[in-house]
Design a protein around this motif. Structure first.
Motif, PDB file in Angstrom:
ATOM      1  N   PRO A 137       0.801  -1.234   0.000  1.00  0.00           N
ATOM      2  CA  PRO A 137       0.000   0.000   0.000  1.00  0.00           C
ATOM      3  C   PRO A 137       0.826   1.272   0.000  1.00  0.00           C
ATOM      4  N   ARG A 138       1.953   1.307   0.741  1.00  0.00           N
ATOM      5  CA  ARG A 138       2.716   2.553   0.820  1.00  0.00           C
ATOM      6  C   ARG A 138       3.372   2.922  -0.512  1.00  0.00           C
ATOM      7  N   GLU A 385      -4.232   9.580  13.022  1.00  0.00           N
ATOM      8  CA  GLU A 385      -3.587   8.310  12.707  1.00  0.00           C
ATOM      9  C   GLU A 385      -3.837   7.273  13.795  1.00  0.00           C
ATOM     10  N   ARG A 389      -5.555   3.727  13.151  1.00  0.00           N
ATOM     11  CA  ARG A 389      -4.850   2.506  13.526  1.00  0.00           C
ATOM     12  C   ARG A 389      -5.724   1.630  14.425  1.00  0.00           C
ATOM     13  N   THR A 392      -8.335   0.045  12.326  1.00  0.00           N
ATOM     14  CA  THR A 392      -7.777  -1.014  11.483  1.00  0.00           C
ATOM     15  C   THR A 392      -7.535  -2.279  12.298  1.00  0.00           C
ATOM     16  N   ARG A 424      -5.414   3.742   4.893  1.00  0.00           N
ATOM     17  CA  ARG A 424      -4.094   4.121   5.389  1.00  0.00           C
ATOM     18  C   ARG A 424      -4.162   5.441   6.146  1.00  0.00           C
ATOM     19  N   CYS A 427       0.204   9.685   7.222  1.00  0.00           N
ATOM     20  CA  CYS A 427       1.670   9.684   7.010  1.00  0.00           C
ATOM     21  C   CYS A 427       2.223  11.099   7.151  1.00  0.00           C
ATOM     22  N   ASP A 575       2.060   2.915   9.108  1.00  0.00           N
ATOM     23  CA  ASP A 575       1.891   2.223   7.825  1.00  0.00           C
ATOM     24  C   ASP A 575       2.708   2.834   6.699  1.00  0.00           C
ATOM     25  N   CYS A 576       3.711   3.648   6.988  1.00  0.00           N
ATOM     26  CA  CYS A 576       4.560   4.206   5.920  1.00  0.00           C
ATOM     27  C   CYS A 576       5.929   4.520   6.499  1.00  0.00           C
ATOM     28  N   SER A 580       8.177   2.362  10.422  1.00  0.00           N
ATOM     29  CA  SER A 580       6.813   1.995  10.815  1.00  0.00           C
ATOM     30  C   SER A 580       6.832   0.717  11.651  1.00  0.00           C
TER      31      SER A 580
END
Length: 767
Positions: A137-138, A385, A389, A392, A424, A427, A575-576, A580
């Motif tokens: 994904p990143r 974020e 998270r 998720t 996501r 970031c 996630d990036c 991470s």
């Protein structure tokens, strides 16, 4: 062999001293060629057998090495980039303008090394050994952004495919090792990000130490400045007409610089009025600095409100309001400061330093205001974020529990979701990197447009409309522009500070800055030679760039603080980026120590990070710095004292040489007026020699009768002293020059004659 060796030595000695011989040039050249040919022919013959050949080989290799070193030095000089351009600028605009381009060249070399570190140890390993684009994904553009990922407007804002590329932090993977070489990318990313600051610090301090011996404030310490410039400035090896014109312009500019220095040293002023005007100028500048900081903080907070709105409804100005306002302040405030500084009437060199300091405070205040507002946005993104998270993690737990209960198995495969459809986080590291890149690009655009419109277009108007205008455009408004030294230098330092801070969040920013410096050298050299005129108050710049380096060192230290705060305090995105999944960025170092190094090294690092060891080490470093600073001040004072003593010795030697001829002439005239034994006729002298008593009689010293001033009566009386004491008017003026030297052998006194000198009687032998 002995005679040959002696003759070779004589020829070598003649070659070494030939230029001091008072011969014609034709004879010198002829003898030089003959001596060189003789030495070259017979010097190797002084040995015997194999030794002679070895000696001849050594002589030949020594000459080849001398020629190679000379050619290599010439090659190194020819390889210095932009040397001819900078010399041309210096010849027309003085050393102050040329110092900016020398500083720009130095910055270009520094950024080339930084780009080599970042590209070779971070970007290239990820491109060659990392996962390809679209695999995770990143490294994939989200599904909602793919329709506009290639639009020009999106790419100019560094969104779309630019955002998910190697330019920014979020593209890099967090695996401990990648590729067949097991390259540790996260560790390399952290070490390179910190090593950039370490290398820059080392280079800046080394450059300052190297320039310290060439210091000085630009003034002329020696004497006879104008005489030296007049008689020793021209280079007689110049054969190119264009180079001769440049040299002529350079000498003229040098005279202008020295004249301004002399005028500033002799200027009288009203001290009370001057102090009042300087206090007023500083008050106005402080108000301007405070207003610019408040404006930037207001604009950044407003941009955070715009970020929550629909981007399609925002105008171009609202999207780029922060960069536009910061570039506009950097464009408007330096001329405003320069106008206010006219009240102070400092020396141009001192005024330049004040201007540099004020613009530096402006840029630094604007940058830190921007950072404070930006970190407020970072904190908001961290909260967002965290919620993403948690959601998720909750969704994955629901998926695992539902799959396990439905299929009645514990072997649960990962969810089959396309990388473009994965939810996501924001970031925040990539967002900070995008802001720095946009700020750098905006600064480049404003700088180039300012030169194109403010200098080139202005010069075109003055050049072609001066013949048909109501007043003289060259002498009055708008006239040709002058090169803004302070604004350009501080803009370069401010841009480098942004590169140092932004390189950790955007590895591609260093390469962008290399291209910017490369184009700036050619573009600004063309602009200054075709659009600008020399300053009205021409002055000589400092012999070293240590003032620029000091500002750069301060910017380097202040740029390090946000990066260290990020590494040690803020949690990385989950996630990036290469960090991470870790609580802090520096934990990658602890992981490497625990997993890849022996246990005793981990214990060493544990002991090294103990506060009980760190505090004494810091105290020891402070004491060492204090000692070195005190020692350097003592050395400086000793150097000043030695310079004063050498100057006094030179002055005494000069006075002694100047007064020696006058003193010798006066003493010679006095000796010509005094009596001497040589004034006696030959017959009387012979009689005096016959009547001289034997040694030990009539005199206590046998040497007393041999003195030239001894009396003829044998009693050892000093005739010169007696005659001087018997002179009736010892202060009478001498009204006639000494007479010609006679044949008596006396090199000082005149020949005997009637009535010559005071207190001299007529010798009886002439009667």
């Amino acid at each position: 062999m002995a005679s040959l060796k002696e003759e070779v030595e004589e020829k070598k000695k003649l070659i070494a001293t030939l230029r001091n011989k008072p011969w014609r040039m034709k004879r010198r050249l002829k003898l030089l060629k003959e001596c060189q040919a003789f030495v070259e022919k017979f010097e190797g013959a002084l040995g015997k057998g194999k030794g002679r050949k070895l000696y001849a080989y050594k002589v030949m290799m020594a000459k080849k090495m001398i020629k190679f070193n000379r050619d290599f030095d010439n090659f190194k000089t020819a390889c210095i980039p932009w040397e001819r351009k900078i010399k041309e600028v210096e010849s027309h605009f003085g050393s102050s303008v040329a110092s900016y381009f020398i500083f720009l060249r130095w910055m270009y070399g520094l950024n080339l090394v930084l780009f080599a570190f970042m590209f070779g140890l971070v970007v290239l390993p990820e491109v060659m050994m990392g996962l390809p684009y679209g695999s995770i994904p990143r490294k994939t553009v989200p599904r909602a952004e793919q329709d506009r990922a290639m639009d020009i407007s999106v790419l100019l804002d560094f969104g779309g495919y630019c955002k998910y590329s190697i330019l920014f932090y979020g593209f890099y993977n967090d695996e401990r090792t990648i590729g067949v070489l097991q390259f540790r990318l996260p560790l390399s990313y952290l070490l390179v990000g910190v090593g950039i600051f370490g290398y820059s610090l080392m280079v800046v301090i080394r450059t300052m130490a190297r320039n310290s011996d060439e210091g000085g404030d630009g003034g002329d310490d020696g004497q006879f400045t104008f005489a030296f410039k007049m008689f020793t400035s021209w280079d007689y090896l110049i054969g190119n007409p264009e180079t001769a014109d440049n040299k002529y312009a350079s000498i003229t500019t040098s005279f202008k610089e020295s004249i301004v220095d002399e005028q500033e040293n002799q200027k009288d002023e009203n001290i009370h009025l001057r102090r009042f005007l300087r206090v007023l100028a500083n008050f106005l500048i402080l108000c301007s600095l405070g207003g610019s900081g408040f404006l930037i903080y207001f604009v950044v907070r407003r941009s955070q409100e715009f970020a929550n709105l629909d981007q399609d409804e925002l105008s171009w100005f609202e999207k780029n309001e922060v960069e536009f306002v910061m570039s506009l302040l950097g464009l408007v405030c330096p001329p405003l400061f320069e106008t206010i500084a006219e009240l102070e009437e400092y020396h141009p060199r001192i005024a330049l330093k004040w201007q540099l300091g004020r613009i530096f405070a402006l840029f630094l205040g604007n940058l830190y205001t921007f950072l404070f507002a930006l970190f407020d946005e970072v904190n908001a993104k961290l909260e967002k974020e965290k919620s993403i998270r948690n959601a998720t993690i909750w969704g994955l737990n629901e998926y695992y529990s539902n799959y396990s209960s439905y299929h009645n198995t514990t072997d649960i495969p990962p969810p089959d979701i396309h990388p473009a459809d994965v939810i996501r986080g924001p970031c925040w590291e990539t967002a900070v990197g995008i802001e720095f890149v946009k700020l750098t690009v905006s600064d480049i655009q404003v700088t180039y447009m300012t030169i194109l419109i403010g200098d080139f277009l202005r010069a075109m108007i003055v050049r072609f409309l001066n013949y048909c205008w109501c007043w003289d455009l060259e002498a009055g408004f708008p006239s040709y522009g002058e090169f803004d030294i302070s604004g350009n230098v501080l803009g370069l330092i401010f841009n480098q500070g942004m590169i140092w801070m932004g390189a950790f969040y955007a590895p591609g920013l260093v390469g962008l800055n290399v291209l910017r410096l490369l184009t700036s050298m050619y573009y600004q050299c063309w602009a200054v030679m075709s659009c600008n005129v020399p300053h009205e108050r021409v002055f000589k710049a400092s012999k070293s760039n240590n003032f620029y380096m000091g500002l750069l060192l301060l910017v380097l230290f202040l740029s390090l603080l946000p990066v260290v705060y990020t590494i040690m305090t803020l949690p990385p995105s989950f996630d990036c980026g290469p960090f991470s999944g870790r609580e802090q960025m520096y934990h990658v170092v602890m992981e490497t120590i625990e997993n890849d190094l022996p246990a005793f090294i981990g214990n060493i690092f544990t002991y090294a990070t103990n506060p009980g060891l760190i505090l004494p080490a810091v105290l020891l470093m402070v004491l060492a710095i204090y000692y070195l600073n005190a020692t350097s001040k003592n050395y400086q004072n000793a150097n000043l004292e030695l310079k004063k003593k050498m100057q006094m010795a030179r002055d005494e030697e000069k006075n002694r040489r100047n007064n020696k001829e006058n003193t010798n002439q006066v003493m010679q005239d006095l000796e010509d007026l005094l009596p001497n034994r040589s004034l006696l006729p030959p017959a009387a002298a012979a009689a005096a020699e016959e009547e001289k008593p034997p040694p030990g009689q009539g005199s206590k010293s046998p040497k007393g009768a041999k003195r030239p001033g001894a009396a003829a009566n044998g009693k050892g009386v000093n005739l010169q002293k007696d005659v001087l004491l018997a002179t009736s008017n010892p202060k009478a003026a001498v009204t006639h020059p000494p007479g010609p030297r006679g044949p008596s052998g006396n090199a000082r006194g005149p020949p005997p004659g009637p009535a010559r000198g005071r207190g001299r009687g007529t010798p009886p032998s002439r009667r």
